[in-house]
Write an enzyme that holds these catalytic residues in place. Structure first.
Site, PDB file in Angstrom:
ATOM      1  N   HIS A  45     -10.828  32.305 110.136  1.00  0.00           N
ATOM      2  CA  HIS A  45     -10.965  33.267 109.025  1.00  0.00           C
ATOM      3  C   HIS A  45     -11.418  34.650 109.511  1.00  0.00           C
ATOM      4  CE1 HIS A  45     -12.006  35.102 105.232  1.00  0.00           C
ATOM      5  NE2 HIS A  45     -13.295  35.114 105.565  1.00  0.00           N
ATOM      6  N   HIS A  69     -18.505  39.162 109.733  1.00  0.00           N
ATOM      7  CA  HIS A  69     -18.844  39.383 108.329  1.00  0.00           C
ATOM      8  C   HIS A  69     -19.430  38.172 107.606  1.00  0.00           C
ATOM      9  CE1 HIS A  69     -14.854  37.630 107.300  1.00  0.00           C
ATOM     10  NE2 HIS A  69     -15.410  37.383 106.130  1.00  0.00           N
ATOM     11  N   GLU A  73     -24.514  35.076 106.161  1.00  0.00           N
ATOM     12  CA  GLU A  73     -24.506  34.201 105.004  1.00  0.00           C
ATOM     13  C   GLU A  73     -24.391  32.721 105.402  1.00  0.00           C
ATOM     14  OE1 GLU A  73     -25.416  35.465 102.490  1.00  0.00           O
ATOM     15  OE2 GLU A  73     -24.772  34.321 100.735  1.00  0.00           O
ATOM     16  N   ASP A  74     -23.562  32.441 106.381  1.00  0.00           N
ATOM     17  CA  ASP A  74     -23.204  31.038 106.637  1.00  0.00           C
ATOM     18  C   ASP A  74     -23.806  30.416 107.896  1.00  0.00           C
ATOM     19  OD1 ASP A  74     -21.636  31.421 104.443  1.00  0.00           O
ATOM     20  OD2 ASP A  74     -19.750  31.608 105.537  1.00  0.00           O
ATOM     21  N   ASP A 136     -10.817  40.479 103.720  1.00  0.00           N
ATOM     22  CA  ASP A 136     -11.426  39.163 103.550  1.00  0.00           C
ATOM     23  C   ASP A 136     -10.792  38.455 102.347  1.00  0.00           C
ATOM     24  OD1 ASP A 136     -13.589  37.149 103.819  1.00  0.00           O
ATOM     25  OD2 ASP A 136     -14.337  38.048 101.956  1.00  0.00           O
ATOM     26  N   ASP A 256      16.463  47.782  89.764  1.00  0.00           N
ATOM     27  CA  ASP A 256      15.957  48.180  91.076  1.00  0.00           C
ATOM     28  C   ASP A 256      15.118  47.090  91.738  1.00  0.00           C
ATOM     29  OD1 ASP A 256      14.146  48.517  89.080  1.00  0.00           O
ATOM     30  OD2 ASP A 256      13.395  50.446  89.773  1.00  0.00           O
TER      31      ASP A 256
END
Ligand code: MN
Length: 710
Positions: A45, A69, A73-74, A136, A256
């Site tokens: 990820h 990123h 948090e994880d 993300d 179109d």
């Protein structure tokens, strides 16, 4: 994963590459053994997110932050670890993304969605945080099929309402289009299926036709000696879906599905090719758009036209330069791509204009300087967006407090507010709220309402108005009570009962002059401080005097007597000293002398109302001596049930203290059924007077007793 390292090496210089390689290793170690919902390694990820950002051409710090990123948090990694390893810039980007992660979007009305977009921008502080967040979200949307249907729907709605419009406003059409198509897939699966199958079929039928048109356009270019690229480009599904919905059309009515895109080197070439196309094919009226002369708000630039080709088929044709094309795909991200170029100075100005326009909806970004600041850190804003505990966004003015928040919810919440929690912690009511704070107001039914201090705390005009309204309305009863007490006290001080002054006639007389709608309003105005108690009492006494017939008692007061040697005038001897008839001072009273023309000095009580208008020059200090060689008259007013009762009680008391009643003057008020009797008592000192008054006050038959001014 080797692939991404190669791309890093090919894209960034040695120093940046070294840092990015460390970020890559750091994140891989942190996420080791973690799996995604799909069962893949979690590390895929952050790598994919970083890859999307490399495609967009973002700087090394942003790509490093993309790798990292999710670690705060994880994983057990702390902010301190990242700061130590990668410095402040990367840390701030990672922290920014982590903070946005916590915002829960609750789909409601369009206004809420717009507020969420605003709060994203405001909280992100650095625009790169939003771009990371978009990348993300893009990867999460791509792997949405591994989640429950309920989560798919929630995520897709949030993406459609918050993320895709953000991507659009930042001009990153690549991400915007892919996000919208993925949303359609989960929100309207059947429609999505129908569109993708049928559009593909039609495109297959048309593929030769498109090829022909492309070849003919290429011919035009080479005839003119212009080099460039020409290709057919599928419109994204969501834009077709929207056209069908908004204009209520069937797929057959949308011509179109494919646009022919022409990319050349210069703006002149754009217009040259534009003219030649119109020379060859007839343009459809009303479909010619010059977004080069007039760019779209997100700075999209291109020439658009729709022409009828000689095969009878209608095609949309887009003509633009390479740079315009890049900007259209990458939007704001193009800023970093072009950063290294030599044209940076004047280029920056145009870009800032663009960004300003893109950000106009943000409301707070008024000039390019502010945007520069926003890239560095703080987005200045005249508003602060905060959350209710339920997740609704509330917009408040800058520096707003929990009280502003409470009154914004409802004036009843504000008026009953007794405390506030910000992000689950109790805070003082004057705490300045920060963007993204979750504010919880604690109310109590037993709260008496706002305090005057609150007017100094609140920042929003509406809260101020609501607090003032409360005081005006809710406090009225209190004001009536206070005003009545004040007026009553002032009447007594001047020797009257309020009931004898405030007759119906008297009130009517002043009500017309002072525009009161009722007695309560008059009392409230006094209590509230809008009208002074003196203003009212002077008018009432005035009216009272004029309406009362001259009474015997007033004659009595004309006959006042010499002071003998009981009063001495400061610094003077042998002056003629007399007691004033208006206030009848007795020894012990605070007194002052008034130099009268030809009559020596008149002695008054210092609080005598008649002295209020007296010329200061004519006042002189006087004092009591020890000699009480005279007797004095003092006036008292006694209130009770009947005149007989009053007379009986007063006569007994006067006899007990060996005093003498000089005169009486009584009356009974028919309406209130109350009797009032004025007495003049002959006595020797203030002490005797006080004893008499105290004695009378103790008698249950007497309602009130006090000394009068005359
Ligand atoms: Mn993520």
């Amino acid at each position: 994963m080797i692939e991404i390292l190669t791309r890093l090496e090919n894209t960034y210089n040695g120093k940046d590459y070294a840092m990015l390689k460390r970020a890559y290793d750091f994140a891989r170690k942190a996420h080791v053994n973690q799996k995604r919902a799909s069962g893949e390694e979690y590390f895929i990820h952050p790598c994919t997110v970083a890859g999307i950002l490399i495609d967009l051409g973002l700087d090394a710090a942003t790509v490093a932050a993309a790798f990292l990123h999710d670690v705060i948090e994880d994983t057990p990694v702390s902010e301190g670890d990242i700061k130590k390893e990668f410095g402040d810039e990367v840390l701030e980007l990672v922290v920014g993304v982590t903070k946005l992660e916590k915002i829960q979007f609750h789909s409601k009305e369009e206004e809420q969605a717009e507020n969420f977009r605003k709060i994203f921008v405001a909280m992100a502080k650095d625009i790169r945080v939003i771009i990371i967040k978009l990348a993300d979200r893009l990867h999460n949307m791509r792997s949405l099929n591994f989640l429950s249907v309920e989560r798919q729907q929630r995520m897709a709605r949030e993406t459609l309402e918050v993320y895709a419009p953000l991507a659009h406003r930042l001009g990153i059409s690549q991400i915007k289009c892919e996000l919208e198509d993925l949303c359609l897939k989960y929100l309207e699966p059947e429609f999505y299926e129908y569109l993708s199958t049928n559009i593909d079929e039609r495109l297959k039928e048309n593929v030769e036709l498109v090829d022909h048109v492309v070849e003919e356009v290429k011919g035009i270019l080479s005839e003119s000696g212009v080099s460039g690229e020409v290709y057919g480009r599928k419109k994204h599904l969501y834009s077709i879906y929207r056209k069908m919905k908004e204009r209520n059309k069937t797929l057959d009515q949308i011509y179109d599905l494919v646009a022919i895109r022409i990319i050349v080197n210069t703006v002149d070439e754009c217009y040259e090719v534009f003219g030649k196309i119109h020379h060859k094919w007839k343009p459809v009226p009303g479909r010619i758009k010059d977004y080069i002369a007039t760019p779209k708000p997100n700075m999209y630039r291109s020439l658009h036209t729709t022409v009828v080709t000689n095969y009878g088929k209608v095609f949309e044709i887009q003509i633009r330069t390479y740079e315009m094309n890049h900007a259209a795909e990458y939007g704001i991200a193009a800023h970093w791509k072009y950063k290294e170029k030599k044209k940076i100075a004047d280029d920056l100005d145009t870009r800032l204009t663009w960004i300003r326009e893109v950000m106009e909806w943000q409301g707070g970004l008024k000039d390019s300087k502010e945007f520069l600041n926003s890239l560095k850190g703080d987005i200045y804003s005249s508003e602060v967006l905060v959350f209710t505990p339920k997740g609704d966004v509330i917009s408040l003015p800058k520096d707003a407090t929990p009280l502003d928040f409470a009154y914004n919810i409802h004036s009843a919440v504000g008026n009953k507010c007794v405390g506030a929690k910000v992000n689950s912690k109790m805070v003082p009511l004057n705490t300045v709220l920060q963007v993204g704070d979750v504010v919880d107001i604690i109310t109590s039914q037993s709260s008496k309402g706002p305090s005057w201090d609150w007017l100094k705390i609140v920042k929003s005009p509406s809260a101020r108005v609501k607090i003032k309204q409360f005081f005006k309305r809710e406090m009225k009863e209190e004001n009536v009570k206070t005003g009545k007490i004040m007026l009553d006290a002032e009447a007594k001080h001047r020797g009257f009962t309020l009931s004898e002054l405030l007759t119906d006639d008297a009130f009517l007389h002043i009500a017309t002059r002072m525009s009161f709608n009722g007695q309560d309003e008059m009392f409230a105005s006094i209590g509230y401080g809008a009208v002074s108690v003196n203003q009212v009492i002077v008018k009432l006494i005035d009216y009272h005097r004029k309406s009362q017939p001259q009474q015997e008692i007033t004659k009595f007061f004309k006959t006042n007597k010499k002071s003998g040697s009981s009063v001495k005038v400061k610094g003077m001897a042998g002056l003629l000293v007399r007691f004033a008839g208006c206030c009848n001072p007795v020894p012990g009273d605070d007194i002052v002398g008034f130099i009268s023309r030809g009559h020596g000095v008149t002695v008054h009580r210092r609080d005598c109302p008649n002295l209020k208008q007296a010329d200061d020059d004519r006042l002189i200090e006087v004092s009591w001596t020890d000699q009480t060689d005279s007797v004095y008259n003092a006036g008292i007013k006694v209130v009770g049930n009947t005149q007989t009762e009053i007379l009986t009680v007063v006569a007994a008391a006067v006899a007990q203290f060996k005093l003498e009643i000089v005169s009486t003057n009584g009356r009974t008020d028919v309406k209130s059924n109350q009797a009032t009797v004025d007495f003049h008592i002959r006595l020797n000192s203030k002490e005797e007077l006080n004893n008499l008054i105290n004695k009378l006050r103790q008698d249950p038959k007497i309602t009130d007793v006090f000394r009068t001014a005359n």
